[in-house]
Design a protein around this motif. Structure first.
Motif, mmCIF file in Angstrom:
data_model
loop_
_atom_site.group_PDB
_atom_site.id
_atom_site.type_symbol
_atom_site.label_atom_id
_atom_site.label_comp_id
_atom_site.label_asym_id
_atom_site.label_seq_id
_atom_site.Cartn_x
_atom_site.Cartn_y
_atom_site.Cartn_z
ATOM 1 N N GLU A 98 0.729 -1.420 0.164
ATOM 2 C CA GLU A 98 -0.437 0.025 0.116
ATOM 3 C C GLU A 98 1.115 1.354 -0.276
ATOM 4 O O GLU A 98 0.319 2.262 -0.633
ATOM 5 N N LYS A 99 2.221 1.514 0.607
ATOM 6 C CA LYS A 99 2.985 2.642 0.517
ATOM 7 C C LYS A 99 3.460 2.456 -0.491
ATOM 8 O O LYS A 99 3.708 3.761 -0.951
ATOM 9 N N GLU A 101 2.240 1.841 -3.149
ATOM 10 C CA GLU A 101 1.124 2.081 -4.642
ATOM 11 C C GLU A 101 0.224 3.706 -4.082
ATOM 12 O O GLU A 101 -0.133 4.110 -5.223
ATOM 13 N N ARG A 102 0.925 3.538 -2.826
ATOM 14 C CA ARG A 102 0.982 5.404 -2.685
ATOM 15 C C ARG A 102 1.463 6.439 -3.343
ATOM 16 O O ARG A 102 1.110 8.046 -3.990
ATOM 17 N N ALA A 103 2.891 5.928 -3.038
ATOM 18 C CA ALA A 103 3.891 6.037 -3.920
ATOM 19 C C ALA A 103 3.716 6.763 -5.374
ATOM 20 O O ALA A 103 4.397 7.598 -6.013
ATOM 21 N N TYR A 104 3.681 4.959 -5.842
ATOM 22 C CA TYR A 104 2.908 5.161 -7.327
ATOM 23 C C TYR A 104 2.635 6.807 -7.993
ATOM 24 O O TYR A 104 2.233 7.200 -8.995
ATOM 25 N N HIS A 105 1.346 6.598 -6.670
ATOM 26 C CA HIS A 105 -0.184 7.553 -7.021
ATOM 27 C C HIS A 105 0.470 9.175 -6.984
ATOM 28 O O HIS A 105 0.129 9.679 -8.402
ATOM 29 N N ARG A 106 0.793 9.046 -6.256
ATOM 30 C CA ARG A 106 2.036 10.204 -6.249
ATOM 31 C C ARG A 106 2.737 11.076 -7.130
ATOM 32 O O ARG A 106 2.147 12.288 -7.503
#
Length: 166
Positions: A98-99, A101-106
């Motif tokens: 999840e961490k 994926e958050r970085a990827y989306h950002r």
């Protein structure tokens, strides 16, 4: 207590010093394929070992990129096999996933690729990007850019430091 990465770096430095000049870039390329040493660490090993900075940087970056390419292609094959398997149960997301994926989306593929080496080896970042479905060629292109950038930056710093000290 010894540090395994430090021991590995010293081992590569000793190997560079012991092999003929024509083989030294191959040792640097091999070092570049090792996670946590990467292209930039391998370039430093080569420069400290007496290899011209440009040769050391290219050898380290090529070794790093070849390893990343193998990881990306293998991860893509595994992802394809897993996603095409019918009836495969969906795994719950881990906190680490999840961490990421958050970085990827950002930051997207470019940001994760270019900033990733500050936290993780390029092989890990490339595998994570590919496993989430980013096309392998896109991952390879951005990883190549990151490897070239970081290897160049570290090569310039090491070369500057050596010139300042000498």
């Amino acid at each position: 207590m010894s540090n395994p990465v430090s021991d590995l770096v010293l081992g590569f430095q000793n190997l560079v010093a012991q092999v003929p000049d024509l083989v030294q870039p191959l040792v640097v390329a091999l070092a570049g394929a090792v996670p946590f040493i990467e292209g930039e660490g391998a370039a430093a090993i080569g420069i400290i070992g007496g290899i011209p900075p440009v040769v050391a940087a290219v050898a380290g970056a090529v070794g790093n990129l070849l390893c990343v390419a193998i990881v990306v292609l293998a991860t893509a094959r595994v992802r394809t096999a897993v996603t095409t398997r019918r009836g495969a149960p969906e795994k719950p997301s881990s906190a680490r996933r999840e961490k990421f994926e958050r970085a990827y989306h950002r930051y997207g593929t470019p940001g994760v690729s270019l900033l990733g080496p500050l936290l993780l080896p390029t092989q890990f970042t490339a595998a994570a990007l590919t496993s989430t479905g980013v096309p392998p060629l896109r991952v390879l292109a951005w990883q190549a850019a990151a490897i070239a950038l970081w290897t160049t930056v570290v090569t310039l710093i090491i070369t500057g430091v050596i010139r300042a000290v000498a």
